[in-house]
Structures are given as structure tokens and as C-alpha cells.
Design a protein around this motif. Structure first.
Motif, PDB file in Angstrom:
ATOM      1  N   HIS A 173      90.258   6.208  77.165  1.00  0.00           N
ATOM      2  CA  HIS A 173      89.532   6.013  78.423  1.00  0.00           C
ATOM      3  C   HIS A 173      90.222   4.893  79.195  1.00  0.00           C
ATOM      4  CE1 HIS A 173      86.095   8.276  76.665  1.00  0.00           C
ATOM      5  NE2 HIS A 173      86.489   7.676  75.554  1.00  0.00           N
ATOM      6  N   SER A 174      90.058   4.898  80.497  1.00  0.00           N
ATOM      7  CA  SER A 174      90.649   3.866  81.342  1.00  0.00           C
ATOM      8  C   SER A 174      89.569   3.284  82.245  1.00  0.00           C
ATOM      9  CB  SER A 174      91.780   4.474  82.187  1.00  0.00           C
ATOM     10  OG  SER A 174      92.404   3.494  82.968  1.00  0.00           O
ATOM     11  N   VAL A 175      89.509   1.954  82.315  1.00  0.00           N
ATOM     12  CA  VAL A 175      88.530   1.294  83.183  1.00  0.00           C
ATOM     13  C   VAL A 175      89.230   0.214  83.995  1.00  0.00           C
ATOM     14  CG1 VAL A 175      86.633   1.687  81.551  1.00  0.00           C
ATOM     15  CG2 VAL A 175      87.876  -0.470  81.485  1.00  0.00           C
ATOM     16  N   SER A 176      88.688  -0.072  85.151  1.00  0.00           N
ATOM     17  CA  SER A 176      89.245  -1.131  85.991  1.00  0.00           C
ATOM     18  C   SER A 176      88.868  -2.498  85.439  1.00  0.00           C
ATOM     19  CB  SER A 176      88.731  -1.005  87.425  1.00  0.00           C
ATOM     20  OG  SER A 176      89.285   0.124  88.052  1.00  0.00           O
ATOM     21  N   LEU A 177      89.757  -3.460  85.655  1.00  0.00           N
ATOM     22  CA  LEU A 177      89.494  -4.830  85.250  1.00  0.00           C
ATOM     23  C   LEU A 177      88.206  -5.309  85.930  1.00  0.00           C
ATOM     24  CD1 LEU A 177      90.648  -7.296  83.722  1.00  0.00           C
ATOM     25  CD2 LEU A 177      91.816  -7.942  85.837  1.00  0.00           C
ATOM     26  N   GLY A 178      87.291  -5.829  85.149  1.00  0.00           N
ATOM     27  CA  GLY A 178      86.018  -6.287  85.691  1.00  0.00           C
ATOM     28  C   GLY A 178      84.866  -5.363  85.387  1.00  0.00           C
TER      29      GLY A 178
ATOM     30  N   VAL B 170      92.687  -1.198  80.096  1.00  0.00           N
ATOM     31  CA  VAL B 170      92.483  -1.876  81.375  1.00  0.00           C
ATOM     32  C   VAL B 170      93.475  -1.275  82.371  1.00  0.00           C
ATOM     33  CG1 VAL B 170      92.536  -4.074  82.616  1.00  0.00           C
ATOM     34  CG2 VAL B 170      91.704  -3.982  80.250  1.00  0.00           C
ATOM     35  N   LYS B 171      92.958  -0.563  83.344  1.00  0.00           N
ATOM     36  CA  LYS B 171      93.765   0.262  84.242  1.00  0.00           C
ATOM     37  C   LYS B 171      94.895  -0.525  84.901  1.00  0.00           C
ATOM     38  CE  LYS B 171      91.350   3.138  86.575  1.00  0.00           C
ATOM     39  NZ  LYS B 171      90.423   3.729  87.592  1.00  0.00           N
ATOM     40  N   GLU B 172      94.619  -1.754  85.294  1.00  0.00           N
ATOM     41  CA  GLU B 172      95.622  -2.538  86.024  1.00  0.00           C
ATOM     42  C   GLU B 172      96.677  -3.163  85.115  1.00  0.00           C
ATOM     43  OE1 GLU B 172      91.744  -2.526  88.256  1.00  0.00           O
ATOM     44  OE2 GLU B 172      92.370  -2.864  86.172  1.00  0.00           O
ATOM     45  N   GLU B 173      96.508  -3.076  83.808  1.00  0.00           N
ATOM     46  CA  GLU B 173      97.407  -3.766  82.887  1.00  0.00           C
ATOM     47  C   GLU B 173      98.079  -2.858  81.857  1.00  0.00           C
ATOM     48  OE1 GLU B 173      98.528  -6.703  82.879  1.00  0.00           O
ATOM     49  OE2 GLU B 173      97.195  -7.948  84.067  1.00  0.00           O
ATOM     50  N   ALA B 174      97.332  -1.952  81.257  1.00  0.00           N
ATOM     51  CA  ALA B 174      97.866  -1.166  80.136  1.00  0.00           C
ATOM     52  C   ALA B 174      99.021  -0.272  80.587  1.00  0.00           C
ATOM     53  CB  ALA B 174      96.757  -0.323  79.518  1.00  0.00           C
ATOM     54  N   TYR B 175      99.991  -0.086  79.710  1.00  0.00           N
ATOM     55  CA  TYR B 175     101.130   0.779  80.005  1.00  0.00           C
ATOM     56  C   TYR B 175     100.671   2.243  80.088  1.00  0.00           C
ATOM     57  CZ  TYR B 175     104.299  -3.108  78.831  1.00  0.00           C
ATOM     58  OH  TYR B 175     104.966  -4.307  78.789  1.00  0.00           O
ATOM     59  N   ALA B 176     101.272   2.980  81.007  1.00  0.00           N
ATOM     60  CA  ALA B 176     100.908   4.384  81.199  1.00  0.00           C
ATOM     61  C   ALA B 176     101.138   5.205  79.930  1.00  0.00           C
ATOM     62  CB  ALA B 176     101.718   4.973  82.353  1.00  0.00           C
ATOM     63  N   GLU B 177     102.136   4.807  79.122  1.00  0.00           N
ATOM     64  CA  GLU B 177     102.471   5.545  77.906  1.00  0.00           C
ATOM     65  C   GLU B 177     101.391   5.453  76.838  1.00  0.00           C
ATOM     66  OE1 GLU B 177     106.144   4.261  80.046  1.00  0.00           O
ATOM     67  OE2 GLU B 177     104.339   3.237  79.308  1.00  0.00           O
ATOM     68  N   LEU B 178     100.449   4.527  77.005  1.00  0.00           N
ATOM     69  CA  LEU B 178      99.419   4.347  75.984  1.00  0.00           C
ATOM     70  C   LEU B 178      98.532   5.581  75.860  1.00  0.00           C
ATOM     71  CD1 LEU B 178      98.111   2.487  73.903  1.00  0.00           C
ATOM     72  CD2 LEU B 178      96.706   1.520  75.741  1.00  0.00           C
ATOM     73  N   GLU B 179      98.275   6.256  76.970  1.00  0.00           N
ATOM     74  CA  GLU B 179      97.416   7.449  76.909  1.00  0.00           C
ATOM     75  C   GLU B 179      98.044   8.511  76.010  1.00  0.00           C
ATOM     76  OE1 GLU B 179      95.010  10.646  79.723  1.00  0.00           O
ATOM     77  OE2 GLU B 179      96.350   9.159  80.662  1.00  0.00           O
ATOM     78  N   GLN B 180      99.342   8.750  76.173  1.00  0.00           N
ATOM     79  CA  GLN B 180     100.015   9.749  75.345  1.00  0.00           C
ATOM     80  C   GLN B 180     100.030   9.319  73.876  1.00  0.00           C
ATOM     81  OE1 GLN B 180     100.954  12.762  76.108  1.00  0.00           O
ATOM     82  NE2 GLN B 180     101.727  13.176  74.046  1.00  0.00           N
ATOM     83  N   ALA B 181     100.252   8.023  73.640  1.00  0.00           N
ATOM     84  CA  ALA B 181     100.249   7.510  72.263  1.00  0.00           C
ATOM     85  C   ALA B 181      98.887   7.725  71.613  1.00  0.00           C
ATOM     86  CB  ALA B 181     100.623   6.033  72.254  1.00  0.00           C
ATOM     87  N   ALA B 182      97.831   7.518  72.398  1.00  0.00           N
ATOM     88  CA  ALA B 182      96.477   7.729  71.868  1.00  0.00           C
ATOM     89  C   ALA B 182      96.255   9.199  71.544  1.00  0.00           C
ATOM     90  CB  ALA B 182      95.442   7.234  72.874  1.00  0.00           C
ATOM     91  N   ARG B 183      96.689  10.081  72.434  1.00  0.00           N
ATOM     92  CA  ARG B 183      96.532  11.517  72.187  1.00  0.00           C
ATOM     93  C   ARG B 183      97.271  11.926  70.918  1.00  0.00           C
ATOM     94  NH1 ARG B 183      92.304  11.598  75.351  1.00  0.00           N
ATOM     95  NH2 ARG B 183      92.722  11.549  77.578  1.00  0.00           N
ATOM     96  N   GLU B 184      98.497  11.429  70.761  1.00  0.00           N
ATOM     97  CA  GLU B 184      99.296  11.786  69.583  1.00  0.00           C
ATOM     98  C   GLU B 184      98.672  11.255  68.295  1.00  0.00           C
ATOM     99  OE1 GLU B 184     103.193  10.328  70.473  1.00  0.00           O
ATOM    100  OE2 GLU B 184     103.598  11.910  71.952  1.00  0.00           O
ATOM    101  N   ALA B 185      97.913  10.166  68.416  1.00  0.00           N
ATOM    102  CA  ALA B 185      97.253   9.590  67.241  1.00  0.00           C
ATOM    103  C   ALA B 185      95.846  10.142  67.046  1.00  0.00           C
ATOM    104  CB  ALA B 185      97.200   8.066  67.383  1.00  0.00           C
ATOM    105  N   ASN B 186      95.507  11.166  67.834  1.00  0.00           N
ATOM    106  CA  ASN B 186      94.164  11.765  67.774  1.00  0.00           C
ATOM    107  C   ASN B 186      93.068  10.729  68.031  1.00  0.00           C
ATOM    108  OD1 ASN B 186      95.006  14.455  67.116  1.00  0.00           O
ATOM    109  ND2 ASN B 186      95.426  13.752  65.030  1.00  0.00           N
ATOM    110  N   ALA B 187      93.355   9.822  68.949  1.00  0.00           N
ATOM    111  CA  ALA B 187      92.387   8.801  69.335  1.00  0.00           C
ATOM    112  C   ALA B 187      91.760   9.163  70.672  1.00  0.00           C
ATOM    113  CB  ALA B 187      93.065   7.431  69.435  1.00  0.00           C
TER     114      ALA B 187
END
Length: 277
Positions: free
Chosen positions: A53-58, A33-50
Motif C-alpha cells: 500500500h502507498s500513503v502520503s506523508l502525514g 511513504v509515497k514521497e520517499e519510498a523507491y518505486a521498485e519497492l512495490e514490485q519487490a513486495a509483489r515478488e515476496a507475496n507481500a
């Protein structure tokens, strides 16, 4: 192993869910959720080979489309979306708008339950949000070195009835008590703000009672505490915290109890047999 979807809000919860799912061998798609999730989550996902995606609330329709496109049939909701944001300031897409128009009550339970129904209609089943985090669920009994004293036990026992009542009405999950008087009640602001408000009203010596809802749906809005909770309590001189065993996530694990020990705060897990619902 199947591919698991993680719909991510703020806090550490999404990171832990990602780590837990990957440790069990699942492929993972993270929809933040773009307005809530921490920016570091994207890098964590990449490192976990996950997949990330980011979407706006709603934008529920986009979220479902992403999950379906990745072949996801099971997902978890992990992390907080502030209650005030859910009901103000969002621009719903057509999918979410169809949910909102059917709601009989505009509370969190009703909204997310309806969202879960729509996701199921699209072939995506929401799982228990703690499914990968069993070791972080609170245990029963005294969880810190210091046990509560008689006055703290009295305040906590006094607080259960009111806390269970407000949780059952989907108002909030925490209250602050001092000398068998309710000092502050949680609504949309969150537990840390309730603790701060209680300290400003009653000073040092307040006790915090945080409970699960009587019919807690473990798929979402599960009670959570962490080191920040202990820090908020220490800042106002709160001395005791009660949480519901088996239905409360202790986000930072044993570090929470170590921090409480340092601060002289006692934490107890209310046995499941004594909980409401």
C-alpha cells in the motif's frame, strides 16, 4: 508466524527488512511513504507475496487503518524520511494533527515517539527496526584492511565528545573533524551532505564520526552507512570513518568495507562499552 507491517521510507532498508521478515516466514504488509519510498519497492513486495500500500506523508490514520485491516499487531519503521520533509510541506490528517498539537518539541525523536504511542494505542507495537537485520549491524574494532593511523585516531577520539553531545540534543548523528577541529556538524541535511560540506571547507583529510544517540531508540532513526557514504568520503578525500558498533546498520554489508579498502579509507566500529548511553 505473525503478519509484520513495514512502514517504508527511502533507501535499501525497506527492501532488506522485507527480505528478512519473509525469510523468517512472516507474512508482510508494506505501507510505503509515497514521497520517499523507491518505486521498485512495490514490485519487490509483489515478488515476496507481500501486501503493498502507498500513503502520503502525514496520513498516519490511513497507515494505521491499513495495518489494522491486514491484522498487523507488530510493525517496523524502515528507511529514511528526510527530516526537513517531516516538519515542512506535509498536510497532516486528523490522527497526525492530534500528535503534532501535543508535542512539546518539534524534533524527530519527539515526533516519532509520539507516533509510536498512537500506534500502540491502536494495537500496533513498533519493533526494533533492526530486528530482521542483525548481521548488518556494525562489529567492533577495525572493519577495513587499513587501521587508522595516529592522527586519524586522535581526530576520531576528539570527535566523540562533540558527536555524542549533538546526538544527545537530537540535532544530528555525524560530525566532520580535521586536525582536532570540528569542520561540519550534521543537522537535517544528512550525512552525505555533511561530508561534502566538510570537504568544501577543509579539503582532503577530514575524518567522519557518526554515532548513535545516547538513548538511541532502536525503533527508528538508527544510524546507517552504505556504499554511498564511502563514495561521498572518497569524493572529498575524507580518510577515516568511525561508527558505533551494535547500533549502526551497514546497509550494503561487506561491500561497504571492500569499497573503503579500494578507496584507502579506514572504518572502525566504536565498542559498545565506549559509547554514550
Amino acid at each position: 508466524m505473525s503478519r509484520i507491517g513495514i512502514v517504508a521510507g527511502n533507501g535499501k532498508f525497506p527492501f532488506l527488512a522485507l527480505q528478512g521478515a519473509r525469510s523468517l516466514g512472516h507474512d508482510v504488509t508494506v505501507v510505503a511513504v509515497k514521497e520517499e519510498a523507491y518505486a521498485e519497492l512495490e514490485q519487490a513486495a509483489r515478488e515476496a507475496n507481500a501486501s503493498f500500500h502507498s500513503v502520503s506523508l502525514g496520513h498516519l490514520g490511513k497507515c494505521i487503518k491499513i495495518l489494522k485491516g491486514d491484522g498487523v499487531s507488530q510493525a517496523v519503521m524502515a528507511g529514511q524520511v528526510k527530516h526537513a520533509k517531516i516538519f515542512s510541506g506535509i498536510v497532516p490528517d486528523l490522527t497526525l494533527l492530534s500528535v503534532l498539537t501535543r508535542l512539546r518539541a518539534k524534533n524527530t525523536d519527539a515526533l516519532i515517539s509520539a507516533v509510536a504511542d498512537v500506534m500502540r494505542d491502536h494495537g500496533i507495537e513498533l519493533l526494533d527496526s533492526t530486528v530482521f537485520l542483525g548481521p548488518l549491524l556494525a562489529r567492533e574494532g577495525v572493519l577495513t584492511r587499513r587501521a587508522p593511523d595516529a592522527a586519524e585516531l586522535d581526530d576520531v577520539a576528539f570527535g566523540y565528545r562533540m558527536a555524542d553531545a549533538i546526538a544527545g540534543l537530537d540535532i544530528g548523528q555525524a560530525i566532520a573533524v580535521k586536525d582536532k577541529a570540528v569542520v561540519a556538524v550534521e543537522a537535517m541535511e544528512g550525512t552525505d551532505q555533511v561530508i561534502a560540506r566538510a570537504g568544501s571547507i577543509a579539503g582532503a583529510g577530514v575524518r567522519i564520526v557518526k554515532v548513535a544517540k545516547p538513548k538511541q531508540d532502536m525503533r527508528f532513526d538508527v544510524p546507517v552507512i552504505g556504499i554511498a557514504t564511502v563514495g561521498a568520503m572518497q569524493a572529498v578525500g575524507a580518510t577515516a570513518l568511525s561508527i558505533d558498533a551494535g547500533r549502526t546498520l551497514v546497509m550494503d554489508g561487506e561491500q561497504v568495507f571492500a569499497a573503503a579498502d579500494q578507496a584507502g579509507i579506514t572504518i572502525v566500529g566504536r565498542p559498545r562499552s565506549e559509547q554514550s548511553g
